[in-house]
Design a protein around this motif. Structure first.
Motif, PDB file in Angstrom:
ATOM      1  N   SER A 137       0.474  -1.281  -0.065  1.00 36.60           N
ATOM      2  CA  SER A 137       0.009   0.214   0.016  1.00 36.60           C
ATOM      3  C   SER A 137       0.592   1.145  -0.113  1.00 36.60           C
ATOM      4  O   SER A 137       0.567   2.364  -0.402  1.00 36.60           O
ATOM      5  CB  SER A 137      -0.531   0.146   1.352  1.00 36.60           C
ATOM      6  N   PHE A 138       2.051   1.320   0.654  1.00 36.99           N
ATOM      7  CA  PHE A 138       2.936   2.171   0.660  1.00 36.99           C
ATOM      8  C   PHE A 138       3.010   2.050  -0.895  1.00 36.99           C
ATOM      9  O   PHE A 138       3.319   3.698  -1.551  1.00 36.99           O
ATOM     10  CB  PHE A 138       3.821   1.495   1.089  1.00 36.99           C
ATOM     11  N   ILE A 139       4.039   1.582  -1.186  1.00 31.53           N
ATOM     12  CA  ILE A 139       4.115   2.331  -3.014  1.00 31.53           C
ATOM     13  C   ILE A 139       2.963   2.440  -3.494  1.00 31.53           C
ATOM     14  O   ILE A 139       3.279   3.448  -4.490  1.00 31.53           O
ATOM     15  CB  ILE A 139       5.026   0.827  -3.656  1.00 31.53           C
ATOM     16  N   GLY A 140       1.793   1.198  -3.338  1.00 33.01           N
ATOM     17  CA  GLY A 140       0.522   2.298  -4.155  1.00 33.01           C
ATOM     18  C   GLY A 140       0.527   3.625  -4.045  1.00 33.01           C
ATOM     19  O   GLY A 140       0.138   4.371  -4.775  1.00 33.01           O
ATOM     20  N   PHE A 141       0.118   3.769  -2.873  1.00 33.14           N
ATOM     21  CA  PHE A 141      -0.211   5.472  -2.867  1.00 33.14           C
ATOM     22  C   PHE A 141       1.109   6.054  -2.796  1.00 33.14           C
ATOM     23  O   PHE A 141       1.083   7.853  -3.486  1.00 33.14           O
ATOM     24  CB  PHE A 141      -0.135   5.469  -0.262  1.00 33.14           C
ATOM     25  N   ALA A 142       2.388   6.285  -2.632  1.00 33.00           N
ATOM     26  CA  ALA A 142       3.226   6.755  -3.363  1.00 33.00           C
ATOM     27  C   ALA A 142       3.536   7.245  -4.506  1.00 33.00           C
ATOM     28  O   ALA A 142       3.627   7.954  -5.461  1.00 33.00           O
ATOM     29  CB  ALA A 142       4.583   6.071  -2.904  1.00 33.00           C
ATOM     30  N   ILE A 143       2.958   6.102  -5.429  1.00 31.50           N
ATOM     31  CA  ILE A 143       2.692   6.483  -7.100  1.00 31.50           C
ATOM     32  C   ILE A 143       1.894   7.426  -7.240  1.00 31.50           C
ATOM     33  O   ILE A 143       1.905   8.228  -8.023  1.00 31.50           O
ATOM     34  CB  ILE A 143       2.356   4.764  -7.835  1.00 31.50           C
ATOM     35  N   GLY A 144       0.382   7.442  -6.858  1.00 34.19           N
ATOM     36  CA  GLY A 144      -0.798   8.381  -6.933  1.00 34.19           C
ATOM     37  C   GLY A 144       0.316   9.475  -6.271  1.00 34.19           C
ATOM     38  O   GLY A 144      -0.378  10.482  -7.293  1.00 34.19           O
ATOM     39  N   ASP A 145       0.875   9.470  -5.414  1.00 28.49           N
ATOM     40  CA  ASP A 145       0.667  11.186  -5.503  1.00 28.49           C
ATOM     41  C   ASP A 145       2.161  12.368  -6.013  1.00 28.49           C
ATOM     42  O   ASP A 145       2.056  12.838  -6.297  1.00 28.49           O
ATOM     43  CB  ASP A 145       1.353  10.922  -3.919  1.00 28.49           C
ATOM     44  N   ILE A 146       3.386  10.733  -6.526  1.00 24.83           N
ATOM     45  CA  ILE A 146       3.764  11.002  -7.011  1.00 24.83           C
ATOM     46  C   ILE A 146       3.487  11.690  -8.981  1.00 24.83           C
ATOM     47  O   ILE A 146       3.631  12.840  -9.370  1.00 24.83           O
ATOM     48  CB  ILE A 146       4.842  10.448  -7.633  1.00 24.83           C
ATOM     49  N   LEU A 147       2.291  10.690  -8.997  1.00 28.11           N
ATOM     50  CA  LEU A 147       2.130  11.448 -10.355  1.00 28.11           C
ATOM     51  C   LEU A 147       0.755  12.584 -10.266  1.00 28.11           C
ATOM     52  O   LEU A 147       1.400  13.373 -11.589  1.00 28.11           O
ATOM     53  CB  LEU A 147       0.640   9.766 -10.721  1.00 28.11           C
ATOM     54  N   VAL A 148       0.709  12.329  -9.699  1.00 28.34           N
ATOM     55  CA  VAL A 148      -0.363  13.756  -9.042  1.00 28.34           C
ATOM     56  C   VAL A 148       0.639  14.970  -9.094  1.00 28.34           C
ATOM     57  O   VAL A 148       0.181  16.903  -9.943  1.00 28.34           O
ATOM     58  CB  VAL A 148      -1.187  14.131  -8.126  1.00 28.34           C
ATOM     59  N   GLN A 149       1.619  14.766  -8.449  1.00 25.80           N
ATOM     60  CA  GLN A 149       2.402  16.006  -8.599  1.00 25.80           C
ATOM     61  C   GLN A 149       3.389  16.392  -9.731  1.00 25.80           C
ATOM     62  O   GLN A 149       3.245  17.590  -9.582  1.00 25.80           O
ATOM     63  CB  GLN A 149       3.550  16.464  -7.371  1.00 25.80           C
ATOM     64  N   THR A 150       3.286  15.520 -10.259  1.00 27.87           N
ATOM     65  CA  THR A 150       4.501  15.691 -10.903  1.00 27.87           C
ATOM     66  C   THR A 150       3.629  16.239 -12.359  1.00 27.87           C
ATOM     67  O   THR A 150       4.182  16.740 -13.804  1.00 27.87           O
ATOM     68  CB  THR A 150       5.387  14.383 -11.806  1.00 27.87           C
ATOM     69  N   PHE A 151       2.655  15.251 -12.543  1.00 25.12           N
ATOM     70  CA  PHE A 151       1.640  15.590 -13.541  1.00 25.12           C
ATOM     71  C   PHE A 151       1.101  16.002 -14.160  1.00 25.12           C
ATOM     72  O   PHE A 151       0.420  16.630 -14.831  1.00 25.12           O
ATOM     73  CB  PHE A 151       1.853  13.851 -14.578  1.00 25.12           C
ATOM     74  N   ILE A 152       0.318  16.638 -13.190  1.00 27.98           N
ATOM     75  CA  ILE A 152      -1.375  17.052 -12.886  1.00 27.98           C
ATOM     76  C   ILE A 152      -1.311  18.771 -12.317  1.00 27.98           C
ATOM     77  O   ILE A 152      -0.824  19.127 -12.726  1.00 27.98           O
ATOM     78  CB  ILE A 152      -2.481  16.180 -12.582  1.00 27.98           C
ATOM     79  N   GLU A 153      -0.473  18.272 -11.019  1.00 23.42           N
ATOM     80  CA  GLU A 153      -0.536  20.133 -10.754  1.00 23.42           C
ATOM     81  C   GLU A 153       1.086  20.845 -11.085  1.00 23.42           C
ATOM     82  O   GLU A 153       1.197  21.562 -10.946  1.00 23.42           O
ATOM     83  CB  GLU A 153      -0.291  19.712  -8.898  1.00 23.42           C
ATOM     84  N   LYS A 154       1.665  20.066 -11.581  1.00 24.15           N
ATOM     85  CA  LYS A 154       2.927  20.350 -12.202  1.00 24.15           C
ATOM     86  C   LYS A 154       3.343  21.874 -11.196  1.00 24.15           C
ATOM     87  O   LYS A 154       3.665  23.106 -11.800  1.00 24.15           O
ATOM     88  CB  LYS A 154       2.890  21.126 -13.529  1.00 24.15           C
ATOM     89  N   ASN A 155       3.809  22.019  -9.022  1.00 22.53           N
ATOM     90  CA  ASN A 155       3.955  23.471  -9.705  1.00 22.53           C
ATOM     91  C   ASN A 155       4.721  23.639  -9.024  1.00 22.53           C
ATOM     92  O   ASN A 155       5.849  24.972  -8.731  1.00 22.53           O
ATOM     93  CB  ASN A 155       3.777  22.916  -7.901  1.00 22.53           C
ATOM     94  N   GLY A 156       6.030  23.105  -9.767  1.00 20.51           N
ATOM     95  CA  GLY A 156       7.725  23.416 -10.019  1.00 20.51           C
ATOM     96  C   GLY A 156       8.686  22.647  -8.702  1.00 20.51           C
ATOM     97  O   GLY A 156       9.521  21.880  -8.465  1.00 20.51           O
ATOM     98  N   ASN A 157       7.796  22.896  -7.387  1.00 19.55           N
ATOM     99  CA  ASN A 157       8.958  22.300  -5.850  1.00 19.55           C
ATOM    100  C   ASN A 157       7.528  21.157  -5.620  1.00 19.55           C
ATOM    101  O   ASN A 157       6.598  20.701  -5.783  1.00 19.55           O
ATOM    102  CB  ASN A 157       8.974  23.118  -5.082  1.00 19.55           C
ATOM    103  N   PHE A 158       8.527  19.334  -5.884  1.00 23.36           N
ATOM    104  CA  PHE A 158       8.189  18.743  -5.279  1.00 23.36           C
ATOM    105  C   PHE A 158       7.966  18.889  -3.811  1.00 23.36           C
ATOM    106  O   PHE A 158       8.485  18.710  -3.066  1.00 23.36           O
ATOM    107  CB  PHE A 158       8.856  17.061  -5.600  1.00 23.36           C
TER     108      PHE A 158
END
Length: 289
Positions: A137-158
């Motif tokens: 579950s750690f891996i599953g939730f980590a993937i979800g948040d990384i995808l959101v921050q990297t490709f959807i929100e794109k705020n620049g700073n992780f």
């Protein structure tokens, strides 16, 4: 650069999760095929057993049994003969001793990295089920948040604090509670008939779904440093969004889950399906952070 490197690592993990799910589905289909063959060819069982069952013993002809036989050298701690369908060897597992003179060649042909990985994962499920499901579950939730921050929100700073907050929910809450809930649900309602599958989906979506939402929003608000009143407000504001969003994804996914996936692999299956849903949770869980 760090963000891209993290994305590469997580995408590799996602690919591994997808492969293990495909192996599980193939194993289940193979087991059904062998079960049907045994029913149709029951009079021939005595003469054909040595040829059909490469792994030896009850259930040795299943895909799990062949993987277990070929991977035991790499994973000596794999338990044999687990009855819950979650361990390597399928139903009964088998003793890995073949009745066929050609078993050596068959074992060699079954060896491969994915077979060893699957055998190792099932060994971990046998020996440390809660920890294994928590890490899944750690891996599953980590993937979800990384995808959101990297490709959807794109705020620049992780946002690593947000990432740890979200993924730690998977490790500390989702994995262990999923182990408890689905294990007890399968114990109370054994079997996979249409009526039982419908009952399990209903219990999951009507009872467990809101409980999960309360745990999720309470955890996210509490780890943001919010007090009890703000925690309660977060639950009140966002719970129905999460529950109704779940109803668009999980009834069909859980119908497949309860009909075909062994109990021990349920959390793995859920996390593979849930990567997209975790992106939704990441957005709504952090929009008021």
């Amino acid at each position: 650069v760090a963000c891209r490197a993290s994305a590469v690592v997580i995408f590799g993990m996602a690919r591994l999760l997808a492969v293990t799910l495909i192996i599980a589905a193939l194993a289940q289909a193979n087991a059904f095929a062998h079960a049907g063959a045994r029913v149709v060819a029951r009079p021939m069982m005595r003469t054909s057993t040595a040829t059909m069952r490469l792994g030896g013993g009850k259930g040795g002809g299943s895909f799990f049994g062949r993987i277990g036989s070929s991977a035991r050298k790499s994973w000596p701690s794999v338990r044999r003969g687990s009855s819950d369908g979650g361990a390597v060897g399928g139903g009964g597992g088998g003793d890995g001793v073949s009745d066929s003179t050609g078993s050596g060649a068959s074992d060699d042909s079954e060896k491969g990295p994915f077979g060893s990985i699957w055998a190792g994962y099932n060994s971990m499920l046998d020996n440390q089920p809660i920890l294994t499901k928590a890490l899944t579950s750690f891996i599953g939730f980590a993937i979800g948040d990384i995808l959101v921050q990297t490709f959807i929100e794109k705020n620049g700073n992780f946002d690593f604090v947000r990432f740890l907050r979200f993924s730690s929910f998977g490790f500390l809450i989702h994995g262990p509670t999923g182990h408890w809930f689905y294990g007890n649900l399968d114990s109370l309602i054994p079997g996979a008939t249409a009526r039982k599958v419908f009952t399990k989906v209903f219990i999951d979506q009507v009872l467990w779904n809101p409980i999960f939402g309360i745990m999720f929003f309470s955890y996210m608000a509490a780890t943001e440093g919010k007090g009890p009143l703000l925690v309660a407000k977060r639950v009140k504001d966002d719970l129905m969004t999460q529950v109704t969003g779940s109803w668009k994804v999980w009834p069909l996914a859980h119908a497949i889950n309860f009909a075909f996936i062994p109990t021990q692999q349920r959390v793995l299956y859920i996390n593979v399906i849930q990567i997209g849903y975790n992106m939704f949770l990441s957005i709504i869980g952090n929009r008021a952070a």
